[in-house]
Design a protein around this motif. Structure first.
Motif, PDB file in Angstrom:
ATOM      1  N   ILE A  44       0.816  -1.213   0.000  1.00 25.66           N
ATOM      2  CA  ILE A  44       0.000   0.000   0.000  1.00 25.66           C
ATOM      3  C   ILE A  44       0.851   1.266   0.000  1.00 25.66           C
ATOM      4  N   VAL A  45       2.067   1.179   0.508  1.00 25.85           N
ATOM      5  CA  VAL A  45       2.915   2.377   0.568  1.00 25.85           C
ATOM      6  C   VAL A  45       3.277   2.890  -0.827  1.00 25.85           C
ATOM      7  N   HIS A  46       3.107   2.065  -1.844  1.00 26.87           N
ATOM      8  CA  HIS A  46       3.416   2.479  -3.207  1.00 26.87           C
ATOM      9  C   HIS A  46       2.227   3.158  -3.885  1.00 26.87           C
ATOM     10  N   GLU A  47       1.066   3.127  -3.258  1.00 24.01           N
ATOM     11  CA  GLU A  47      -0.116   3.793  -3.813  1.00 24.01           C
ATOM     12  C   GLU A  47      -0.032   5.287  -3.555  1.00 24.01           C
ATOM     13  N   TRP A  48      -0.788   6.035  -4.367  1.00 20.66           N
ATOM     14  CA  TRP A  48      -0.858   7.481  -4.186  1.00 20.66           C
ATOM     15  C   TRP A  48      -1.534   7.773  -2.857  1.00 20.66           C
ATOM     16  N   LYS A  49      -0.947   8.637  -2.060  1.00 21.40           N
ATOM     17  CA  LYS A  49      -1.462   8.920  -0.721  1.00 21.40           C
ATOM     18  C   LYS A  49      -2.610   9.920  -0.745  1.00 21.40           C
ATOM     19  N   GLY A  50      -2.628  10.787  -1.722  1.00 24.63           N
ATOM     20  CA  GLY A  50      -3.621  11.849  -1.777  1.00 24.63           C
ATOM     21  C   GLY A  50      -2.984  13.162  -1.373  1.00 24.63           C
ATOM     22  N   THR A  56       3.116  14.493   7.866  1.00 22.21           N
ATOM     23  CA  THR A  56       4.422  14.453   7.229  1.00 22.21           C
ATOM     24  C   THR A  56       4.428  13.420   6.110  1.00 22.21           C
ATOM     25  N   HIS A  57       5.058  13.769   4.995  1.00 24.82           N
ATOM     26  CA  HIS A  57       5.258  12.778   3.927  1.00 24.82           C
ATOM     27  C   HIS A  57       6.629  13.017   3.301  1.00 24.82           C
ATOM     28  N   LEU A  58       7.543  12.096   3.589  1.00 21.47           N
ATOM     29  CA  LEU A  58       8.851  12.073   2.957  1.00 21.47           C
ATOM     30  C   LEU A  58       8.945  10.725   2.260  1.00 21.47           C
ATOM     31  N   PRO A  59       8.750  10.690   0.929  1.00 21.80           N
ATOM     32  CA  PRO A  59       8.712   9.423   0.202  1.00 21.80           C
ATOM     33  C   PRO A  59       9.893   8.515   0.543  1.00 21.80           C
ATOM     34  N   GLY A  60       9.579   7.264   0.874  1.00 25.99           N
ATOM     35  CA  GLY A  60      10.586   6.282   1.216  1.00 25.99           C
ATOM     36  C   GLY A  60      11.079   6.369   2.651  1.00 25.99           C
ATOM     37  N   VAL A  61      10.585   7.380   3.406  1.00 25.21           N
ATOM     38  CA  VAL A  61      11.026   7.559   4.782  1.00 25.21           C
ATOM     39  C   VAL A  61       9.858   7.431   5.755  1.00 25.21           C
ATOM     40  N   ILE A  62       8.843   8.280   5.590  1.00 21.72           N
ATOM     41  CA  ILE A  62       7.683   8.248   6.489  1.00 21.72           C
ATOM     42  C   ILE A  62       6.471   8.867   5.805  1.00 21.72           C
ATOM     43  N   THR A  63       5.324   8.285   6.091  1.00 23.02           N
ATOM     44  CA  THR A  63       4.041   8.865   5.725  1.00 23.02           C
ATOM     45  C   THR A  63       3.215   8.838   7.004  1.00 23.02           C
ATOM     46  N   ALA A  64       2.846  10.016   7.498  1.00 26.44           N
ATOM     47  CA  ALA A  64       2.123  10.095   8.762  1.00 26.44           C
ATOM     48  C   ALA A  64       1.195  11.294   8.748  1.00 26.44           C
ATOM     49  N   GLY A  71     -11.809  11.548  -2.487  1.00 23.56           N
ATOM     50  CA  GLY A  71     -12.961  11.995  -1.713  1.00 23.56           C
ATOM     51  C   GLY A  71     -13.068  11.399  -0.320  1.00 23.56           C
ATOM     52  N   GLU A  72     -12.045  10.683   0.123  1.00 20.97           N
ATOM     53  CA  GLU A  72     -12.081  10.042   1.435  1.00 20.97           C
ATOM     54  C   GLU A  72     -10.893  10.490   2.275  1.00 20.97           C
ATOM     55  N   TRP A  73     -11.090  10.487   3.590  1.00 19.52           N
ATOM     56  CA  TRP A  73     -10.017  10.794   4.540  1.00 19.52           C
ATOM     57  C   TRP A  73      -9.319   9.498   4.916  1.00 19.52           C
ATOM     58  N   VAL A  74      -7.981   9.539   4.911  1.00 25.15           N
ATOM     59  CA  VAL A  74      -7.180   8.370   5.268  1.00 25.15           C
ATOM     60  C   VAL A  74      -6.129   8.808   6.277  1.00 25.15           C
TER      61      VAL A  74
END
Length: 121
Positions: A44-50, A56-64, A71-74
């Motif tokens: 799932i980490v390879h999918e578009w986050k929105g 924070t979003h640093l590709p390959g490091v952290i998505t938080a 149209g949805e909140w994740v």
């Protein structure tokens, strides 16, 4: 990383360590009746986050944090894809929680067992 637990008919997601700072959240409580299911999904980490709306979003490091996608909140809190678990929700602010846990199989089993127990009550 996050820790999952179940108490009083609620799924509790505790964001741990510095991830609280990166995700801008420390705890989520979801009624088990609103949990549709959980799966371990390192891909799932390879999918578009929105669009990031806090966190924070640093590709390959952290998505938080909170993201808006299709149209949805994740809610995301993942550093190591191998520990990623996706929790599908209904009737909640977030449609999905994507969190890293220490043992994805145990986390999925916890959620699924608690969901079955809540449905049987």
């Amino acid at each position: 990383m996050a820790r999952l637990s179940v108490a009083d008919g609620m799924l509790i997601v505790e964001v741990e360590g510095l991830d609280k700072l990166w995700a801008l959240r420390s705890r989520l409580e979801i009624p088990l009746a609103n949990v549709r299911g959980a799966t371990a999904d390192p891909g799932i980490v390879h999918e578009w986050k929105g669009i990031r709306l806090g966190g924070t979003h640093l590709p390959g490091v952290i998505t938080a944090g909170t993201f808006r996608s299709a149209g949805e909140w994740v809610f995301w809190d993942v550093r190591n894809p191998a520990g990623a678990v996706v929790i599908e929700l209904t009737d909640e602010r977030y449609s999905r929680l994507v969190v890293e846990v220490s043992d994805p199989r145990a986390a999925v089993a916890l959620v699924e067992e608690a969901k079955r127990g809540a449905a049987a009550s």
